[in-house]
Design a protein around this motif. Structure first.
Motif, PDB file in Angstrom:
ATOM      1  N   SER A  63      24.889 -10.211  -2.092  1.00 39.03           N
ATOM      2  CA  SER A  63      26.237 -10.723  -1.851  1.00 39.03           C
ATOM      3  C   SER A  63      26.297 -12.240  -1.728  1.00 39.03           C
ATOM      4  O   SER A  63      27.348 -12.850  -1.953  1.00 39.03           O
ATOM      5  CB  SER A  63      26.809 -10.107  -0.567  1.00 39.03           C
ATOM      6  OG  SER A  63      26.105 -10.579   0.579  1.00 39.03           O
ATOM      7  N   LEU A  96      26.853 -10.708   7.913  1.00 37.18           N
ATOM      8  CA  LEU A  96      26.891  -9.342   7.401  1.00 37.18           C
ATOM      9  C   LEU A  96      27.282  -8.361   8.502  1.00 37.18           C
ATOM     10  O   LEU A  96      26.815  -8.473   9.637  1.00 37.18           O
ATOM     11  CB  LEU A  96      25.528  -8.949   6.824  1.00 37.18           C
ATOM     12  CG  LEU A  96      24.963  -9.880   5.745  1.00 37.18           C
ATOM     13  CD1 LEU A  96      23.534  -9.489   5.407  1.00 37.18           C
ATOM     14  CD2 LEU A  96      25.832  -9.848   4.490  1.00 37.18           C
ATOM     15  N   MET A 140      32.403  -7.307   2.774  1.00 36.70           N
ATOM     16  CA  MET A 140      31.142  -7.548   2.084  1.00 36.70           C
ATOM     17  C   MET A 140      31.372  -7.548   0.570  1.00 36.70           C
ATOM     18  O   MET A 140      31.851  -6.568   0.009  1.00 36.70           O
ATOM     19  CB  MET A 140      30.092  -6.505   2.465  1.00 36.70           C
ATOM     20  CG  MET A 140      28.705  -6.880   1.965  1.00 36.70           C
ATOM     21  SD  MET A 140      27.393  -5.815   2.597  1.00 36.70           S
ATOM     22  CE  MET A 140      27.450  -6.191   4.351  1.00 36.70           C
ATOM     23  N   GLN A 200      26.223 -13.631   1.046  1.00 37.92           N
ATOM     24  CA  GLN A 200      26.871 -13.865   2.331  1.00 37.92           C
ATOM     25  C   GLN A 200      25.836 -14.005   3.447  1.00 37.92           C
ATOM     26  O   GLN A 200      24.776 -13.374   3.420  1.00 37.92           O
ATOM     27  CB  GLN A 200      27.838 -12.731   2.657  1.00 37.92           C
ATOM     28  CG  GLN A 200      29.047 -12.695   1.728  1.00 37.92           C
ATOM     29  CD  GLN A 200      29.864 -11.428   1.901  1.00 37.92           C
ATOM     30  OE1 GLN A 200      29.545 -10.387   1.338  1.00 37.92           O
ATOM     31  NE2 GLN A 200      30.934 -11.518   2.683  1.00 37.92           N
TER      32      GLN A 200
END
Length: 296
Positions: free
Chosen positions: A131, A136, A73, A133
Motif C-alpha cells: 500500500s 495501518l 487501506m 502507507q
C-alpha cells in the motif's frame, strides 16, 4: 451463524455431541456437567458492567489509540472498488514449511513475543509494502472468554478489535515487534468494548463500499482440533465438508491456524477487487518476508 455461535462454541458443540453419541451407543445416559451460567446471564452482566463505567474507560483508550483520522487501506486492486460490494469471496489455502515455522518460533522467543505477534508483524510489513502507507489498521478477532464460567457456553463471545501499527522503511524488526506487542497487550486489556459501540462513538461517515475502521483482517488460532483424527469410544468417524462458495465482509483476510503439528494459512479475498493470481503472488511475498525475518 455468528448470531448464535463462534469458533470456540463449535469445539464445545462437537465435544458434547461426541460424548452424547458415545453414551447413547453404549446404552447409557449422557452426563454433561451443569453450566454455572447461561449466555443470557453473561449478556446481562456485560451490559451492567459496561454501564457502570467500563464502557467509558475502554472507549477513552480506543479513541486515544486510534486517533481522529481513520484512513482506508489502499491496497492495489485488479478492479475498481464498486459502490456496493457483492461480498463474494474466494479462499486460497497453503501450509508453511515446518522447518520455517520452527525458526519463526525461535525468532519470536528471541524477541519475547508470541507467534501471533510475529506473524501479525510480518503481515503488516506486507501491507506496508503493497500500500505504501505508514499508518495501518488491521482487524483482529479476540475470543473474549477471559472468565472460566463462560468457557463451556455456546454463544457469540468474539469481539473484533482494531490494531494500529505505524511503520516505515526505516523501522527495524525489533522496533516493529515491540510496537506490535505493546498494541496487542493493550488491546487484550480493553477487549470487552463491543466493536459496534466503538464505530458508533467515533461517528464515522458510513460508506457501503468498505468496512468501517479497517478493511483487512488477521485471525490466528493457536490450536485447531483435527476433526478427522478425533477418536470416539463408539468408533464414530468425523470429517469436514468444505463450502465451495464463500462470502467476505473485508477486502482481504489472513487466517493462520495450528493443526496436527503444522501451521496452515489462508488468504480470503473479495472477488470484486482481486484476481486469484494476485493473491497467490501475495501469499508467496508473505512467505518471503517470513524467511527474511528468520535471516535478519
Amino acid at each position: 451463524h455468528h448470531i448464535v455461535s463462534d469458533g470456540w462454541s463449535m469445539n464445545v458443540l462437537i465435544d458434547e455431541f461426541i460424548r452424547c453419541y458415545d453414551a447413547f451407543e453404549g446404552g447409557q445416559t449422557p452426563h454433561l456437567e451443569a453450566l454455572p451460567i447461561q449466555y443470557s446471564d453473561y449478556a446481562l452482566w456485560q451490559r451492567r458492567w459496561l454501564e457502570a463505567g467500563e464502557q467509558a474507560r475502554q472507549l477513552d483508550y480506543w479513541q486515544a489509540k486510534l486517533g481522529d483520522e481513520h484512513p482506508v487501506m489502499a491496497l492495489p486492486t485488479d478492479y475498481p472498488r464498486p459502490a456496493t460490494p457483492s461480498y463474494r469471496g474466494t479462499r486460497h489455502e497453503f501450509a508453511l514449511d515446518p522447518a520455517l515455522v520452527d525458526q519463526l518460533r525461535a525468532v519470536a522467543q528471541g524477541h519475547n513475543v508470541t507467534l501471533f505477534m510475529l506473524l501479525l508483524g510480518a503481515f503488516n510489513i506486507l501491507l506496508h509494502r503493497y500500500s505504501g502507507q505508514t499508518d495501518l489498521r488491521v482487524g483482529v478477532p479476540i475470543a473474549n472468554r477471559n472468565r472460566r464460567d463462560v468457557e463451556g457456553l455456546i454463544g457469540f463471545f468474539v469481539n473484533t478489535q482494531v490494531l494500529r501499527t505505524q511503520l516505515s522503511a526505516q523501522t527495524s524488526v525489533a522496533e516493529l515487534l515491540g510496537a506490535v506487542k505493546e498494541t496487542a497487550l493493550g488491546a487484550q486489556a480493553h477487549q470487552e468494548l463491543p466493536f459496534e459501540q466503538l464505530v458508533e462513538a467515533l461517528k464515522l461517515e458510513r460508506n457501503l463500499s468498505h468496512n468501517p475502521l479497517f478493511q483487512v483482517l488477521y485471525n490466528h488460532q493457536p490450536q485447531v482440533a483435527d476433526i478427522e483424527a478425533v477418536s470416539t469410544a463408539s468408533g464414530l468417524g468425523l470429517g469436514v465438508i468444505e463450502w465451495e462458495g464463500r462470502t467476505t465482509q473485508f477486502d482481504l483476510s489472513l487466517d493462520t491456524w495450528e493443526k496436527g503439528g503444522r501451521l496452515h494459512a489462508a488468504f480470503t479475498y473479495a472477488n470484486d477487487l482481486f484476481e486469484g493470481a494476485t493473491i497467490q503472488r501475495m501469499a508467496r511475498h508473505w512467505g518471503n518476508l517470513l524467511r527474511a525475518l528468520v535471516d535478519s
